[in-house]
Scaffold this motif. Structure first.
Motif, PDB file in Angstrom:
ATOM      1  N   VAL A 149       0.967  -1.125   0.056  1.00  0.00           N
ATOM      2  CA  VAL A 149      -0.010   0.094  -0.220  1.00  0.00           C
ATOM      3  C   VAL A 149       0.840   0.902   0.048  1.00  0.00           C
ATOM      4  CG1 VAL A 149      -1.610   1.528   1.364  1.00  0.00           C
ATOM      5  CG2 VAL A 149      -1.918  -1.256   0.897  1.00  0.00           C
ATOM      6  N   ILE A 150       1.547   1.310   1.286  1.00  0.00           N
ATOM      7  CA  ILE A 150       2.478   2.286   1.040  1.00  0.00           C
ATOM      8  C   ILE A 150       3.492   2.657   0.168  1.00  0.00           C
ATOM      9  CG2 ILE A 150       4.553   3.698   2.141  1.00  0.00           C
ATOM     10  CD1 ILE A 150       3.656   2.116   4.686  1.00  0.00           C
ATOM     11  N   ARG A 151       3.862   1.493  -0.960  1.00  0.00           N
ATOM     12  CA  ARG A 151       4.350   1.358  -2.190  1.00  0.00           C
ATOM     13  C   ARG A 151       4.298   1.971  -3.098  1.00  0.00           C
ATOM     14  NH1 ARG A 151       5.190  -3.793  -2.779  1.00  0.00           N
ATOM     15  NH2 ARG A 151       4.488  -3.169  -4.900  1.00  0.00           N
ATOM     16  N   ASN A 152       2.508   1.399  -3.336  1.00  0.00           N
ATOM     17  CA  ASN A 152       2.139   2.393  -4.181  1.00  0.00           C
ATOM     18  C   ASN A 152       1.567   3.563  -4.575  1.00  0.00           C
ATOM     19  OD1 ASN A 152       1.331  -0.075  -6.644  1.00  0.00           O
ATOM     20  ND2 ASN A 152       1.101  -1.317  -5.072  1.00  0.00           N
ATOM     21  N   PHE A 153       1.477   4.203  -2.677  1.00  0.00           N
ATOM     22  CA  PHE A 153       1.023   5.448  -2.725  1.00  0.00           C
ATOM     23  C   PHE A 153       2.470   6.364  -2.420  1.00  0.00           C
ATOM     24  CE2 PHE A 153       2.350   8.312   1.506  1.00  0.00           C
ATOM     25  CZ  PHE A 153       1.095   9.339   0.639  1.00  0.00           C
ATOM     26  N   ILE A 154       3.208   6.235  -2.904  1.00  0.00           N
ATOM     27  CA  ILE A 154       4.800   6.674  -2.962  1.00  0.00           C
ATOM     28  C   ILE A 154       5.054   6.477  -4.345  1.00  0.00           C
ATOM     29  CG2 ILE A 154       7.244   6.523  -2.844  1.00  0.00           C
ATOM     30  CD1 ILE A 154       6.897   5.008  -0.436  1.00  0.00           C
ATOM     31  N   TYR A 159       7.732   9.311  -7.506  1.00  0.00           N
ATOM     32  CA  TYR A 159       9.025   9.284  -6.732  1.00  0.00           C
ATOM     33  C   TYR A 159       9.209   7.250  -6.358  1.00  0.00           C
ATOM     34  CZ  TYR A 159       8.505  14.179  -4.524  1.00  0.00           C
ATOM     35  OH  TYR A 159       8.102  15.537  -4.178  1.00  0.00           O
ATOM     36  N   THR A 160       9.692   7.324  -7.797  1.00  0.00           N
ATOM     37  CA  THR A 160      10.234   5.825  -8.314  1.00  0.00           C
ATOM     38  C   THR A 160      11.365   5.257  -7.556  1.00  0.00           C
ATOM     39  OG1 THR A 160      10.672   5.889 -10.373  1.00  0.00           O
ATOM     40  CG2 THR A 160       8.364   5.391  -9.363  1.00  0.00           C
ATOM     41  N   ARG A 161      12.378   6.463  -7.045  1.00  0.00           N
ATOM     42  CA  ARG A 161      13.454   6.410  -6.999  1.00  0.00           C
ATOM     43  C   ARG A 161      13.548   6.089  -5.417  1.00  0.00           C
ATOM     44  NH1 ARG A 161      16.077  11.816  -9.105  1.00  0.00           N
ATOM     45  NH2 ARG A 161      14.260  12.137  -8.207  1.00  0.00           N
ATOM     46  N   LEU A 162      12.537   6.482  -4.778  1.00  0.00           N
ATOM     47  CA  LEU A 162      12.601   6.188  -3.904  1.00  0.00           C
ATOM     48  C   LEU A 162      12.314   4.296  -2.853  1.00  0.00           C
ATOM     49  CD1 LEU A 162      10.594   9.140  -1.279  1.00  0.00           C
ATOM     50  CD2 LEU A 162      13.377   7.994  -1.318  1.00  0.00           C
ATOM     51  N   THR A 163      11.397   4.140  -3.521  1.00  0.00           N
ATOM     52  CA  THR A 163      10.891   3.025  -3.657  1.00  0.00           C
ATOM     53  C   THR A 163      11.906   1.870  -4.893  1.00  0.00           C
ATOM     54  OG1 THR A 163       9.598   2.858  -5.619  1.00  0.00           O
ATOM     55  CG2 THR A 163       8.412   2.976  -4.199  1.00  0.00           C
ATOM     56  N   MET A 164      12.799   2.140  -5.398  1.00  0.00           N
ATOM     57  CA  MET A 164      13.890   1.970  -5.725  1.00  0.00           C
ATOM     58  C   MET A 164      14.853   1.940  -4.802  1.00  0.00           C
ATOM     59  SD  MET A 164      16.736   2.589  -9.335  1.00  0.00           S
ATOM     60  CE  MET A 164      17.295   4.056  -7.557  1.00  0.00           C
ATOM     61  N   CYS A 165      15.344   2.276  -4.018  1.00  0.00           N
ATOM     62  CA  CYS A 165      16.190   1.987  -3.005  1.00  0.00           C
ATOM     63  C   CYS A 165      16.152   1.270  -1.821  1.00  0.00           C
ATOM     64  CB  CYS A 165      16.692   3.678  -2.516  1.00  0.00           C
ATOM     65  SG  CYS A 165      17.194   5.101  -3.310  1.00  0.00           S
ATOM     66  N   ILE A 166      14.188   1.685  -1.574  1.00  0.00           N
ATOM     67  CA  ILE A 166      14.124   0.358  -0.450  1.00  0.00           C
ATOM     68  C   ILE A 166      14.177  -0.650  -1.195  1.00  0.00           C
ATOM     69  CG2 ILE A 166      12.394  -0.728   0.802  1.00  0.00           C
ATOM     70  CD1 ILE A 166      10.947   2.687   0.858  1.00  0.00           C
ATOM     71  N   THR A 167      14.126  -0.905  -2.559  1.00  0.00           N
ATOM     72  CA  THR A 167      14.326  -2.446  -2.991  1.00  0.00           C
ATOM     73  C   THR A 167      15.780  -2.474  -2.893  1.00  0.00           C
ATOM     74  OG1 THR A 167      12.149  -2.465  -3.712  1.00  0.00           O
ATOM     75  CG2 THR A 167      13.964  -4.308  -4.724  1.00  0.00           C
ATOM     76  N   MET A 168      16.565  -1.696  -3.497  1.00  0.00           N
ATOM     77  CA  MET A 168      17.949  -2.103  -3.718  1.00  0.00           C
ATOM     78  C   MET A 168      18.624  -2.683  -2.053  1.00  0.00           C
ATOM     79  SD  MET A 168      19.641   0.691  -6.451  1.00  0.00           S
ATOM     80  CE  MET A 168      20.927  -0.503  -6.536  1.00  0.00           C
ATOM     81  N   ASN A 211       9.690   1.186   4.607  1.00  0.00           N
ATOM     82  CA  ASN A 211       8.291   2.161   4.135  1.00  0.00           C
ATOM     83  C   ASN A 211       8.454   3.135   5.097  1.00  0.00           C
ATOM     84  OD1 ASN A 211       7.621   1.524   1.046  1.00  0.00           O
ATOM     85  ND2 ASN A 211       8.257  -0.166   1.471  1.00  0.00           N
ATOM     86  N   VAL A 212       7.136   2.360   5.800  1.00  0.00           N
ATOM     87  CA  VAL A 212       7.305   3.215   6.814  1.00  0.00           C
ATOM     88  C   VAL A 212       7.825   4.316   6.999  1.00  0.00           C
ATOM     89  CG1 VAL A 212       6.395   3.055   9.486  1.00  0.00           C
ATOM     90  CG2 VAL A 212       5.970   1.311   7.915  1.00  0.00           C
ATOM     91  N   LEU A 213       9.274   4.141   7.763  1.00  0.00           N
ATOM     92  CA  LEU A 213      10.608   5.503   7.427  1.00  0.00           C
ATOM     93  C   LEU A 213      10.400   6.566   6.495  1.00  0.00           C
ATOM     94  CD1 LEU A 213      12.796   6.186   9.565  1.00  0.00           C
ATOM     95  CD2 LEU A 213      13.957   5.123   7.977  1.00  0.00           C
ATOM     96  N   VAL A 214       9.610   5.993   5.338  1.00  0.00           N
ATOM     97  CA  VAL A 214       9.804   6.853   4.478  1.00  0.00           C
ATOM     98  C   VAL A 214       8.625   8.045   4.327  1.00  0.00           C
ATOM     99  CG1 VAL A 214       9.501   7.398   2.127  1.00  0.00           C
ATOM    100  CG2 VAL A 214      11.410   5.273   2.514  1.00  0.00           C
ATOM    101  N   THR A 216       6.647   8.323   7.408  1.00  0.00           N
ATOM    102  CA  THR A 216       6.746   9.123   8.377  1.00  0.00           C
ATOM    103  C   THR A 216       8.008  10.318   8.921  1.00  0.00           C
ATOM    104  OG1 THR A 216       8.096   7.900   9.529  1.00  0.00           O
ATOM    105  CG2 THR A 216       5.426   7.229   9.490  1.00  0.00           C
ATOM    106  N   ARG A 217       8.886  10.343   7.434  1.00  0.00           N
ATOM    107  CA  ARG A 217      10.096  11.185   7.456  1.00  0.00           C
ATOM    108  C   ARG A 217       9.998  11.815   6.637  1.00  0.00           C
ATOM    109  NH1 ARG A 217      10.999  11.380  12.513  1.00  0.00           N
ATOM    110  NH2 ARG A 217      10.557   9.085  13.872  1.00  0.00           N
ATOM    111  N   VAL A 218       9.633  11.729   5.140  1.00  0.00           N
ATOM    112  CA  VAL A 218      10.074  12.098   4.149  1.00  0.00           C
ATOM    113  C   VAL A 218       9.584  12.657   3.576  1.00  0.00           C
ATOM    114  CG1 VAL A 218      11.362  11.369   1.446  1.00  0.00           C
ATOM    115  CG2 VAL A 218      12.198  10.342   3.739  1.00  0.00           C
ATOM    116  N   ARG A 219       9.938  14.201   3.002  1.00  0.00           N
ATOM    117  CA  ARG A 219       8.821  14.952   2.164  1.00  0.00           C
ATOM    118  C   ARG A 219       8.616  14.499   0.993  1.00  0.00           C
ATOM    119  NH1 ARG A 219      11.158  20.868   3.825  1.00  0.00           N
ATOM    120  NH2 ARG A 219       9.125  21.332   3.117  1.00  0.00           N
ATOM    121  N   PRO A 220       7.624  14.888   0.019  1.00  0.00           N
ATOM    122  CA  PRO A 220       6.505  15.550   0.907  1.00  0.00           C
ATOM    123  C   PRO A 220       5.112  14.616   1.631  1.00  0.00           C
ATOM    124  CG  PRO A 220       5.937  14.372  -1.647  1.00  0.00           C
ATOM    125  CD  PRO A 220       7.265  14.833  -1.578  1.00  0.00           C
TER     126      PRO A 220
END
Length: 450
Positions: A149-154, A159-168, A211-214, A216-220
């Motif tokens: 849910v969070i990944r699709n929200f991002i 901001y697909t680079r964020l989900t890429m970083c999480i996966t990597m 994903n929760v960390l992103v 709750t901590r990352v803008r926007p």
């Protein structure tokens, strides 16, 4: 994401969304590759047990995640329309029904696996590894569905680079944990193939935490306060969201399950044919990551433009995606025809098997050309939230055209095992034509709206 005014601007934004998706898809494939390699170095039974477990698990797992991916075009359209409150509400309701899907998935596995395994007539040791591998990996279902849910929200925000970083981050952790649990390290016993399930479950949990960390901590994303003041579950909201997600998940199951069916038909031609078929299918799956990634990127970008009522911009992204898909795949497929023997040698330990794989790879080239036409159309239609007809066309092209055509050719022509590949190619090509006609109709209907 932002509004662009030229094809050059759209190409830049397209690649900014696409490349992280592609890296993510390839990283996910790496996990399955290393699981197989590590299990094979333990024993033949461990390899077989993990392989059977993965083949039972992945079609349903991928389909359920496909249902959750229906959030992407919904949220992307809200984002394009600037409806921040609707985005928050949609994602929060998504947590509830994703949790319900996880419970349904686990209950279905608990009931179905004991019924299915005896039908496969596995060796006792292989059946034991398969059962316990599935039990172990199931411990991570709730975390990975919530993370979905969070990944699709991002992703819907571009901001697909964020989900890429999480996966990597999670892929090397998964490989390390698999090593620890499979071979025994850090004072832990060696669980063999079952350890792959334990490592995957731990990695799924880590994925949720990151994903929760992103959000709750990352803008926007933190401005949405996604995890605070959760509303009550609303079945009406579930129905609206699942009306998009369920057809997507069903379409993915329709497409994935047909390859399993073809694999079963291949067993009648002997071990060498089965091995060559699997090797060629593995290679073509790697290439397929290109049109698949383009399809996902199109669902985000088209959804964003449609939500903002910029229909001509959405159509331009569709054209751009279709052209790039064809160019990318052809740039790989055409050289493959000249170097198919070198590719076959990566999988083969004998000249006979290498020859069989080389022949299958010729069919793989045509399959990828058909896929590079088909996949972007699916992604574009999902961006328009036109998913029900897409499901019907997937069933028609794969199960009404593709598989029956392959079966008829196998029994009434001299193509032998290659008949099924011919049928798959024909089905995908028919699907591409039908999807193209459907997309044209949807775009005309959108433009006709006031």
């Amino acid at each position: 994401m932002k509004q662009t005014y030229t094809y050059r601007g759209k190409a830049g934004q397209f690649f900014a969304v696409l490349l992280p998706i592609f890296v993510t898809q390839m990283s996910l494939m790496a996990t399955g590759f290393f699981n197989t390699v590590m299990a094979g170095h333990i024993s033949e039974q461990d390899l077989a047990g993990v392989a059977v477990g993965v083949n039972l698990f992945m079609p349903f797992f991928g389909s359920f995640l496909g249902i959750i991916s229906g959030l992407t075009p919904v949220i992307a359209q809200y984002y394009g329309a600037g409806k921040g409150q609707a985005i928050r509400y949609t994602a929060q309701q998504g947590f509830y029904w994703a949790l319900a899907l996880a419970v349904l998935f686990l209950a279905g596995g608990y009931i179905a696996v004991p019924l299915l395994l005896p039908l496969l007539a596995l060796e006792p040791r292989v059946a034991y590894i398969t059962t316990h591998y599935l039990m172990a990996v199931s411990c991570g279902i709730v975390p990975i569905f919530l993370a979905g849910v969070i990944r699709n929200f991002i992703d819907a925000h571009g901001y697909t680079r964020l989900t890429m970083c999480i996966t990597m981050c999670t892929v090397p952790v998964n490989i390390a944990l698999n090593y620890v649990f499979m071979y025994g390290a850090c004072g832990l016993p060696a669980f063999g193939g079952i350890g792959a399930g334990i490592g995957s479950a731990c990695t799924f949990t880590l994925n949720l935490l990151l994903n929760v960390l992103v959000v709750t901590r990352v803008r926007p994303f933190r401005a949405y306060h996604l995890l605070s003041a959760l509303p009550r579950p609303r079945l009406a909201a579930w129905r609206r969201q699942l009306a998009v997600g369920v057809p997507i998940g069903a379409t993915m199951f329709t497409e994935q399950s047909i390859f399993g069916a073809v694999g079963l038909f291949m067993t009648s031609y002997g071990t060498a044919i089965v091995a060559a078929h699997q090797a060629a299918m593995n290679f073509t799956t790697i290439i397929y990551m290109i049109p698949l990634s383009i399809s996902i990127a199109l669902s985000i970008l088209v959804g964003y433009e449609v939500g903002a009522h910029r229909l001509r911009d959405a159509a331009q992204y569709v054209r751009l995606g279709r052209v790039l898909s064809l160019v990318f795949v052809c740039s790989i497929a055409l050289p493959l025809t000249a170097h198919k023997s070198a590719v076959a040698a990566l999988y083969a330990s004998s000249w006979e098997l290498e020859t069989l794989i080389s022949t299958f790879l010729v069919y793989a080239v045509f399959m990828q050309v058909a896929d590079c036409l088909n996949a972007p159309l699916q992604g574009a239609l999902r961006g328009y939230k036109d998913v029900h007809v897409t499901l019907g066309l997937a069933i028609f092209s794969n199960w009404v055209i593709g598989l029956p055509l392959g079966w008829l050719m196998a029994h009434y022509s001299g193509f032998g095992p290659y008949s099924y590949w011919t049928g798959l190619i024909g089905g995908i090509a028919v699907g591409a034509v039908c999807l193209s006609l459907r997309l044209r109709r949807v775009q005309r209907a959108q433009l006709a709206q006031p």
